[in-house]
Design an enzyme around this catalytic site. Structure first.
Site, short mmCIF file in Angstrom:
data_model
loop_
_atom_site.label_atom_id
_atom_site.label_comp_id
_atom_site.label_asym_id
_atom_site.label_seq_id
_atom_site.Cartn_x
_atom_site.Cartn_y
_atom_site.Cartn_z
N PRO A 179 0.79 -1.23 0.00
CA PRO A 179 0.00 0.00 0.00
C PRO A 179 0.83 1.29 0.00
O PRO A 179 0.25 2.37 -0.13
CB PRO A 179 -0.79 -0.11 1.30
CG PRO A 179 0.07 -0.95 2.19
CD PRO A 179 0.77 -1.93 1.29
N ASP A 232 2.24 1.57 -12.06
CA ASP A 232 1.19 2.59 -12.17
C ASP A 232 1.17 3.53 -10.98
O ASP A 232 2.06 3.52 -10.14
CB ASP A 232 -0.18 1.98 -12.51
CG ASP A 232 -0.43 0.72 -11.73
OD1 ASP A 232 0.01 0.67 -10.58
OD2 ASP A 232 -1.06 -0.20 -12.29
N LYS A 270 -2.36 6.82 -14.62
CA LYS A 270 -3.01 8.08 -14.98
C LYS A 270 -2.19 9.22 -14.40
O LYS A 270 -1.79 9.17 -13.25
CB LYS A 270 -4.40 8.12 -14.33
CG LYS A 270 -5.48 8.58 -15.27
CD LYS A 270 -6.80 8.73 -14.55
CE LYS A 270 -7.44 7.40 -14.23
NZ LYS A 270 -8.70 7.49 -13.53
N GLY A 287 0.02 -1.53 -7.12
CA GLY A 287 -0.25 -1.18 -5.73
C GLY A 287 -0.98 -2.30 -5.00
O GLY A 287 -1.79 -3.02 -5.61
N GLY A 288 -0.69 -2.46 -3.72
CA GLY A 288 -1.41 -3.45 -2.91
C GLY A 288 -1.16 -4.86 -3.39
O GLY A 288 -0.04 -5.25 -3.67
N ASP A 289 -2.23 -5.63 -3.51
CA ASP A 289 -2.14 -6.99 -4.03
C ASP A 289 -2.57 -6.97 -5.49
O ASP A 289 -3.59 -6.35 -5.83
CB ASP A 289 -3.07 -7.92 -3.23
CG ASP A 289 -3.00 -9.33 -3.76
OD1 ASP A 289 -2.15 -10.08 -3.26
OD2 ASP A 289 -3.76 -9.66 -4.69
N THR A 292 -2.42 -5.94 0.86
CA THR A 292 -3.44 -5.10 0.25
C THR A 292 -3.77 -3.88 1.12
O THR A 292 -3.79 -3.96 2.35
CB THR A 292 -4.73 -5.90 -0.03
OG1 THR A 292 -5.71 -4.99 -0.54
CG2 THR A 292 -5.30 -6.55 1.24
N MET A 314 -11.84 2.30 -4.22
CA MET A 314 -12.24 3.11 -5.38
C MET A 314 -13.60 3.75 -5.16
O MET A 314 -14.42 3.83 -6.08
CB MET A 314 -12.29 2.21 -6.65
CG MET A 314 -10.95 1.65 -7.01
SD MET A 314 -11.01 0.58 -8.45
CE MET A 314 -11.53 -0.95 -7.72
N GLY A 372 -3.20 5.57 2.92
CA GLY A 372 -2.94 4.64 4.01
C GLY A 372 -1.52 4.09 4.01
O GLY A 372 -0.99 3.80 2.94
N1 SAH Z 1 -4.75 -3.83 -5.61
C1 SAH Z 1 -4.93 -2.73 -4.72
C2 SAH Z 1 -6.25 -2.05 -4.92
C3 SAH Z 1 -6.44 -1.46 -6.28
S1 SAH Z 1 -7.93 -0.57 -6.47
C4 SAH Z 1 -4.75 -3.20 -3.28
O1 SAH Z 1 -4.74 -4.39 -3.02
O2 SAH Z 1 -4.59 -2.36 -2.41
C5 SAH Z 1 -7.41 1.05 -6.08
C6 SAH Z 1 -8.01 1.49 -4.77
O3 SAH Z 1 -7.30 0.95 -3.69
C7 SAH Z 1 -7.97 2.97 -4.53
O4 SAH Z 1 -9.02 3.63 -5.18
C8 SAH Z 1 -8.14 3.05 -3.04
O5 SAH Z 1 -9.48 2.84 -2.68
C9 SAH Z 1 -7.38 1.82 -2.60
N2 SAH Z 1 -6.02 2.14 -2.16
C10 SAH Z 1 -4.87 1.73 -2.71
N3 SAH Z 1 -3.81 2.16 -1.99
C11 SAH Z 1 -4.32 2.86 -0.97
C12 SAH Z 1 -3.74 3.55 0.13
N4 SAH Z 1 -2.42 3.61 0.31
N5 SAH Z 1 -4.57 4.15 1.01
C13 SAH Z 1 -5.90 4.08 0.86
N6 SAH Z 1 -6.50 3.46 -0.16
C14 SAH Z 1 -5.73 2.84 -1.06
#
Ligand code: SAH
Length: 503
Positions: A13, A36, A58, A89-91, A119, A172, A201
Site C-alpha cells: 500500500p 502505475d 493516470k 499497488g497493494g495486491d 493489500t 475506489m 494509508g
Molecule cells: N490492488 C490494490 C487495490 C487497487 S484498487 C490493493 O490491493 O490495495 C485502487 C483502490 O485501492 C484505490 O481507489 C483506493 O481505494 C485503494 N487504495 C490503494 N492504496 C491505498 C492507500 N495507500 N490508502 C488508501 N487506499 C488505497
C-alpha cells in the site's frame, strides 16, 4: 526463441517496509519495470538504476494507458527476452486487473509468476488502528469496489451487505461515497454505524477521518478527501481513536530530507520513517573508489613501515577491501599495524570484514582521531591514512604539530550528483521541508551546489534547519546559511536523538 519472463508483483500500500521479501528480490533483478500510479515513491526509489521504467498510470490531465496497451507492452518486452516486473499497488489480484494482464502472456507461452502483496484493504485500516475483524464486533469482512460501471450505476447488493453485518471496506469509492453510504442506510443500516475514511494509508501523509455512516460523506467533502482513499464501515471503526499508533508516532507529519549517498542512506531513512517522518531521499553525493592507485598499493605492500592505519569513513573501509583484493591479499596483510577508526560507522564497517578497530575516539571527529593517535603512535612511528580526496585539514595538521610522520593517501573521491534537484528546489521553495540531514560536510556542499544549479541561492536556506552529524558538518552548514542542530556524538543514533529533541 529466448523469451523473457513477467513477474507480477504486489508493491503493497505504500510503506516500503510492507513490500514482501520475494517482491523486493524480483524488483532487484528487474530489467524493465512497468508500474502505475499507486506504487509509492518509496518503492520506486528501490528500483535498480539500470532498469527501464515504464509508467502506465493516470497522470493529472492524461488518461491511463489502456489495458490492452499495457498487455502488449508486457508481451513485447518478454519477447525481447527481458525480465519484467509488473508492479502494482497493494495486491495484484485484488481489484488490480492482474488476471487480465496474464491472459495475453499465457496465450503466447510467456513464463510468469505472481507475487502477492499486502493489500491496502487491510493495511490502511491497520495503520489507522482499525482491526478489520474483532470478536466483539463482527464475524466477517467484505472488500467491495465502489467503482461505478460505464452507465454510472453501482452494482452493489446493499441489503445483502447490511444483512451480513460484517466490516465493509470499499475501494475506489471516493467519487461514489454519497451513493454508497446512502445505499447502506436505505438498506437498513443504523445511521450511527461507525465509519472511517483512510487517505494515503500507510504513507507518511496518511489522513484518517472518523465518523458515522450517515455523517462521513459530508465530512469527506469538507475535508476534500482525495484518492487513494478507502472507506471502512463497521463497528470496528470505533477502535480507531484508541489504537491510533501510526498517527501518534513522534515524527508524524514532519518532512525530512536525507542527503546521504544512496548506498548508505538505508539506516537513517528507515529509522526516520519508523518514527513517522516523511523522508525525501535526496542523494547528492556518491563516493567512487580510486582505481589503479599506485601510492595506496605501494603503502599496503610495505605495510610494515607503518604502526597505525587510520580510516575516517565506511567508504575508506570499502576502498581498503578493494585494494586488498586487487593485491590478491586479504586482511592478514594488515597484521603489522594497529587500526584507528573515526567513529562507530567506520568501526562497524571494519567489523563486517572481521577487523577490530584498536582505537575509536570517544567523540567521533577527525580531530579527536588525530589527538588519540598522537598519544598512541610510538616515537618515529608512521601513520597511514586512507581517506577521501580533499579530506579535512585538521587530521593532518594535528599530526604534523605533534611531529608524527604520516602518509595521507586518497583512496576514494566524492562525486556530486543531483538527479532530483528540480523537485528538491520546488519543495524548498514551497516550504515543504522541515529539516535536512547532513552526515558529512560533503553532503552540505552537494546539497547547496545541486540547488544552485536550479537557481536556489544560499539565502533561501536561512529558514531551513539542518540536522548535522558533527561539528565539521555543522560548520559547513552554517557557512551556507542554515540554522543548525547538531548530534552530541557523530553517530546515526545521536543524530536521531537531536532530531527528536529539536521537534
Ligand atoms: N490492488 C490494490 C487495490 C487497487 S484498487 C490493493 O490491493 O490495495 C485502487 C483502490 O485501492 C484505490 O481507489 C483506493 O481505494 C485503494 N487504495 C490503494 N492504496 C491505498 C492507500 N495507500 N490508502 C488508501 N487506499 C488505497
Amino acid at each position: 526463441m529466448n523469451s523473457g519472463k513477467v513477474i507480477l508483483v504486489g508493491a503493497g500500500p505504500g510503506d516500503a517496509g510492507l513490500l514482501t521479501l520475494r517482491g523486493a528480490e524480483a524488483i532487484g533483478a528487474a530489467e524493465v519495470v512497468v508500474y502505475d500510479r499507486l506504487v509509492s515513491d518509496e518503492i520506486l526509489d528501490m528500483l535498480p538504476r539500470g532498469a527501464e521504467r515504464i509508467f502506465v498510470g493516470k497522470q493529472s490531465g492524461n488518461h491511463a494507458v489502456p489495458q490492452d496497451e499495457i498487455n502488449k507492452i508486457l508481451l513485447k518486452n518478454a519477447l525481447d527476452g527481458k525480465l519484467i516486473v509488473r508492479l502494482k499497488g497493494g495486491d495484484p489480484f485484488l481489484f488490480g486487473r492482474g488476471g487480465e494482464e496474464l491472459e495475453l502472456l499465457q496465450q503466447n507461452g510467456i513464463a510468469f509468476e505472481v507475487v502477492p502483496g499486502v493489500t491496502s484493504a487491510f493495511a490502511a485500516p491497520a495503520y489507522a488502528g482499525i482491526p478489520v475483524t474483532h470478536r466483539d464486533f463482527c464475524s466477517s469482512v467484505h472488500v467491495i469496489t465502489g467503482h461505478a460501471r460505464a452507465g454510472g450505476e453501482l452494482s452493489i447488493d446493499f441489503p445483502a451487505l447490511v444483512k451480513a453485518d460484517g466490516t465493509l471496506v470499499f475501494l475506489m469509492g471516493v467519487a461514489t461515497m454519497g451513493e454508497i453510504t446512502g445505499g447502506l442506510i436505505a438498506a437498513g443500516m443504523a445511521a450511527d454505524m461507525p465509519a472511517a475514511i483512510i487517505e494515503n494509508g500507510t504513507r507518511p501523509n496518511q489522513r484518517v477521518t472518523l465518523g458515522t455512516v450517515s455523517g462521513i460523506y459530508a465530512l469527506a467533502r469538507d475535508r476534500g478527501v482525495k484518492s487513494p482513499a478507502l472507506l471502512v464501515v463497521g463497528r470496528v471503526c470505533s477502535l480507531g481513536e484508541r489504537f491510533d499508533w501510526f498517527g501518534n508516532l513522534p515524527l508524524k507529519g514532519r518532512r525530512i530530507a536525507v542527503t546521504r549517498p544512496r548506498d548508505r542512506a538505508g539506516t537513517l531513512t528507515n529509522r526516520l520513517r519508523a518514527l513517522g517522518a516523511e523522508v525525501i531521499a535526496y542523494p547528492c553525493i556518491e563516493t567512487e573508489h580510486i582505481e589503479r592507485n599506485v601510492p595506496a598499493e605501494t603503502a599496503l605492500r610495505d605495510i610494515a613501515r607503518y604502526k597505525w592505519l587510520a580510516l575516517t569513513s565506511p567508504s575508506g573501509v570499502s576502498s581498503l577491501c578493494e585494494l586488498l583484493g586487487g593485491l590478491n591479499a586479504d586482511a592478514r596483510l594488515l597484521a603489522p599495524v594497529k587500526i584507528a577508526a573515526v567513529g562507530s560507522a567506520t568501526s562497524d564497517a571494519l567489523a563486517e570484514i572481521g577487523l577490530r578497530a584498536d582505537f575509536v575516539p570517544e567523540k567521533y571527529s577527525a580531530a579527536a582521531l588525530a589527538r588519540g593517535l598522537t598519544e598512541r603512535v610510538p616515537p618515529a612511528g608512521r601513520v597511514l591514512i586512507f581517506r577521501a580526496e580533499e579530506g579535512a585539514g585538521d587530521l593532518t595538521e594535528i599530526l604534523t604539530d605533534a611531529k608524527i610522520l604520516y602518509d595521507d593517501i586518497a583512496v576514494y573521491r566524492t562525486k556530486y550528483i543531483s538527479e532530483k534537484s528540480a523537485a528538491m528546489a520546488a519543495a524548498l521553495r514551497g516550504n515543504e521541508l522541515d529539516l535536512v540531514c547532513f552526515t558529512s560536510a560533503s553532503t552540505v556542499r552537494g546539497f547547496a551546489e545541486s540547488l544552485a544549479a536550479e537557481g536556489v541561492s544560499e539565502k533561501e536556506f536561512s529558514q531551513l534547519t539542518a540536522a548535522c552529524i558533527g561539528s565539521a558538518t555543522e560548520a559547513a552548514a552554517r557557512g551556507r546559511g542554515f540554522k543548525t542542530i547538531t548530534a552530541k556524538n557523530a553517530s546515526i543514533d545521536e543524530l536521531i536523538n537531536v532530531i527528536l529533541e529539536g521537534k
